[in-house]
Design an enzyme around this catalytic site. Structure first.
Site, mmCIF file in Angstrom:
data_model
loop_
_atom_site.group_PDB
_atom_site.id
_atom_site.type_symbol
_atom_site.label_atom_id
_atom_site.label_comp_id
_atom_site.label_asym_id
_atom_site.label_seq_id
_atom_site.Cartn_x
_atom_site.Cartn_y
_atom_site.Cartn_z
ATOM 1 N N CYS A 362 0.836 -1.201 0.000
ATOM 2 C CA CYS A 362 0.000 0.000 0.000
ATOM 3 C C CYS A 362 0.866 1.246 0.000
ATOM 4 O O CYS A 362 0.921 1.989 1.000
ATOM 5 C CB CYS A 362 -0.926 -0.018 1.206
ATOM 6 S SG CYS A 362 -1.955 -1.473 1.204
ATOM 7 N N GLU A 363 1.588 1.445 -1.081
ATOM 8 C CA GLU A 363 2.517 2.563 -1.250
ATOM 9 C C GLU A 363 2.615 2.826 -2.742
ATOM 10 O O GLU A 363 2.915 1.899 -3.491
ATOM 11 C CB GLU A 363 3.940 2.152 -0.811
ATOM 12 C CG GLU A 363 4.190 2.073 0.649
ATOM 13 C CD GLU A 363 4.491 3.434 1.256
ATOM 14 O OE1 GLU A 363 4.114 3.623 2.403
ATOM 15 O OE2 GLU A 363 5.065 4.293 0.554
#
Ligand SMILES: *Cc1c(COP(=O)(O)O)cnc(C)c1O
Length: 432
Positions: A362-363
C-alpha cells in the site's frame, strides 16, 4: 543475452536459471521466489581469491560482506570456498558461526556496536573487530580486559575519497557516520590510543569508499592515502601496521549498458599501487583484505514473480502488478535502482513494451522499476527480475504483514530450498 551470464533461453522459449527452467521453478516452489545460482557465487569467490594469488602473491584474504545476502546455506558456501566473511550485527555473526564459518576469518563491523555485540564477537573469537569510534575502542578494551583476551582490531578510516563521482573529490567524505576522519587528525589520534591499549592489538587499518563503483582509480587513490597513514604511524609512533583492508564496493552489471571493471583488473592495478607506494614510503607490504558483497551475491540472484493485474492508463503508462514488490526488493524505492526484467515464459519473444512494474504494498512508491522494456505481459505470466542476489532478501521486510519469499539455490541442474517461505504463523510468531 541477459545481464547475468547464468540466464539463458531453452527450446520452449522459457528463461533458464543455471540451466533450470524458471517457469518450472515458479511452479514447484511458488512465487515470489528468490533463486540463487551456487555456481555464480562460487565462481565470483574463486575469481577474487585467484586474483589475490596472481597479483599479490596470495598475501590477502577475501571477506564476503554478508550483509549483501546471508543465510546458513550462503555462509556454508562461503566457508567451503575458503574465504572469510564480514558481519555487521549479532544476527549476521550468529548466522555465520552457526553455519560453521571459520571464526578466525570473520571481521566484525558496524558503526554503533552494542556491548552485547562486542561481548559476543569476543566470545566467538572473531579474527578482527573493525573499530569505528573512540567510545567503541574504550568499551572493547574494557570487555577484552575483563575476558582476559587480546582482541585483534582494525580501525575504520574515512580516507576522504568520493567514489561516486568520475573525477573523484578527495574531501567530500568527511560527512559520514562511519569511521575516523583522516583530514582532521582524528584517525592518527585513534591509532595512537589503540596502540596504547593493553587488550586490543591494532593489526590493520580499514576503509570502504562506497558501493557499485565502476572505476578502479578511486580504489587506487584510497590505497595510497591509507598507506600514507600507515607510514605516518610507523614514523611518528614507531608502530608497524601489518594489515590493510580496502573494503568492497565493486560494481556489477544490472543493465546491459553497465560496464564494471573486472575484479582481476582491479586486483592487478591496486596491487601495483600498493607495492610501489610501499617501496616509496619505506613500509612493509601489508597483508590485504577485500570485502566484496554485491559482486559475489548480486549476479547469482534472480527473483520470480507472478503477474497479476495489468492497468493501461492511456497516454500515461502501463502498470504491471506482481505478487511481491518493495517488501522483497526495496532498492527502487530506496535508490531508484534499475534492473533488467523478462517474462520467463516468453523469454524468446521481443520486448515490445515499456512498463512500470508495481508491487502489492500500500505505497505508490512500491515499484520494481519504471520504463522497463518487457515482453507483452498478461495475468499469470512469470516475471523474472535479474541480478537481485544482493540487498534484496537481506533488505526485505514484512511491510503489510507480507510473508517473505522462499530462497532456492540451483546448482548444476538441481534445485534445493535454502530458506523456507514464511507463513502467516511466522508473521505472528513473536506477537503476545
Ligand atoms: C557494505 C560494505 C561492504 C560491501 O560492499 P559491496 O558494495 O556490497 O561490495 C564492504 N565493507 C563494508 C565495510 C561495507 O559496509
Amino acid at each position: 543475452m541477459f545481464v547475468s551470464d547464468n540466464l539463458n533461453i531453452n527450446e520452449n522459449g522459457h528463461l533458464t536459471i543455471g540451466g533450470i527452467d524458471a517457469v518450472e521453478l515458479a511452479q514447484q516452489y511458488g512465487t515470489p521466489l528468490y533463486v540463487m545460482d551456487e555456481q555464480v557465487v562460487r565462481s565470483a569467490c574463486s575469481r577474487f581469491r585467484d586474483s589475490i594469488e596472481k597479483y599479490y602473491d596470495g598475501q590477502g584474504l577475501v571477506c564476503y560482506a554478508s550483509k549483501a545476502f546471508s543465510c546458513l546455506e550462503m555462509c556454508r558456501i562461503i566457508q567451503s570456498e575458503g574465504i572469510g566473511l564480514d558481519a555487521v550485527s549479532i544476527g549476521e555473526l550468529y548466522t555465520a558461526v552457526k553455519a560453521g564459518v571459520d571464526v578466525k576469518k570473520i571481521g566484525f563491523h558496524g558503526n554503533n556496536k552494542t556491548n552485547e555485540e562486542l561481548c559476543y564477537a569476543v566470545d566467538c573469537g572473531v579474527g578482527h573487530i573493525i573499530v569505528d569510534n573512540i567510545s567503541e575502542l574504550e568499551r572493547l578494551e574494557k570487555i577484552a580486559e575483563e575476558k582476559g583476551v587480546k582482541q585483534h582490531i582494525m580501525l575504520r578510516i574515512k580516507p576522504g575519497i568520493d567514489a561516486h563521482t568520475h573525477d573523484f573529490v578527495k574531501t567530500g567524505q568527511i560527512d559520514s557516520k562511519f569511521g575516523f576522519a583522516l583530514e582532521t587528525g582524528e584517525a592518527f589520534e585513534a591509532a595512537k590510543q589503540a596502540i596504547s591499549c593493553g587488550n586490543v592489538e591494532l593489526m590493520g587499518l580499514h576503509c570502504h569508499i562506497g558501493s557499485q563503483i565502476f572505476d578502479i582509480a578511486p580504489f587506487e587513490e584510497a590505497a595510497k592515502v591509507m598507506l600514507n597513514l600507515i607510514a605516518q604511524i610507523k614514523k611518528e609512533l614507531n608502530y608497524e601496521i601489518k594489515g590493510l583492508n580496502l573494503g568492497g564496493g565493486f560494481g556489477i552489471k544490472y543493465l546491459n549498458e553497465h560496464d564494471p571493471a573486472p575484479f582481476e583488473t582491479y586486483m592487478e592495478r591496486v596491487s601495483k599501487v600498493v607495492k610501489s607506494t610501499c617501496a616509496e614510503l619505506g613500509v612493509e607490504q601489508p597483508f590485504i583484505f577485500i570485502e566484496p558483497g554485491r559482486s559475489i551475491a548480486a549476479p547469482a540472484g534472480t527473483t520470480l514473480y507472478t503477474v497479476g493485474a495489468r492497468k493501461e492508463i492511456p497516454d500515461i503508462r502501463t502498470y504491471i502488478s506482481v505478487d511481491g514488490g518493495m517488501c522483497d526488493n526495496p532498492r527502487y524505492a530506496l535508490y531508484k535502482s534499475e534492473y533488467e526484467a523478462v517474462i520467463a515464459n516468453k523469454a524468446a519473444e521481443e520486448r515490445t513494451e515499456k512498463v512500470t512494474i508495481a508491487g502489492k504494498c500500500c505505497e505508490s512508491g512500491d515499484l520494481i522499476g519504471e520504463n522497463m522494456p518487457l515482453q507483452h505481459a498478461e495475468s499469470g505470466d512469470i516475471l523474472a527480475v535479474c541480478a537481485t542476489g544482493a540487498y534484496n532478501y537481506s533488505m526485505s521486510s514484512n511491510y503489510n504483514r507480507i510473508c517473505r519469499p522462499a530462497v532456492v539455490f540451483v546448482n548444476k541442474g538441481e534445485s534445493r530450498i535454502a530458506v523456507k517461505r514464511e507463513t502467516p504463523d511466522d508473521i505472528i510468531r513473536n506477537d503476545i
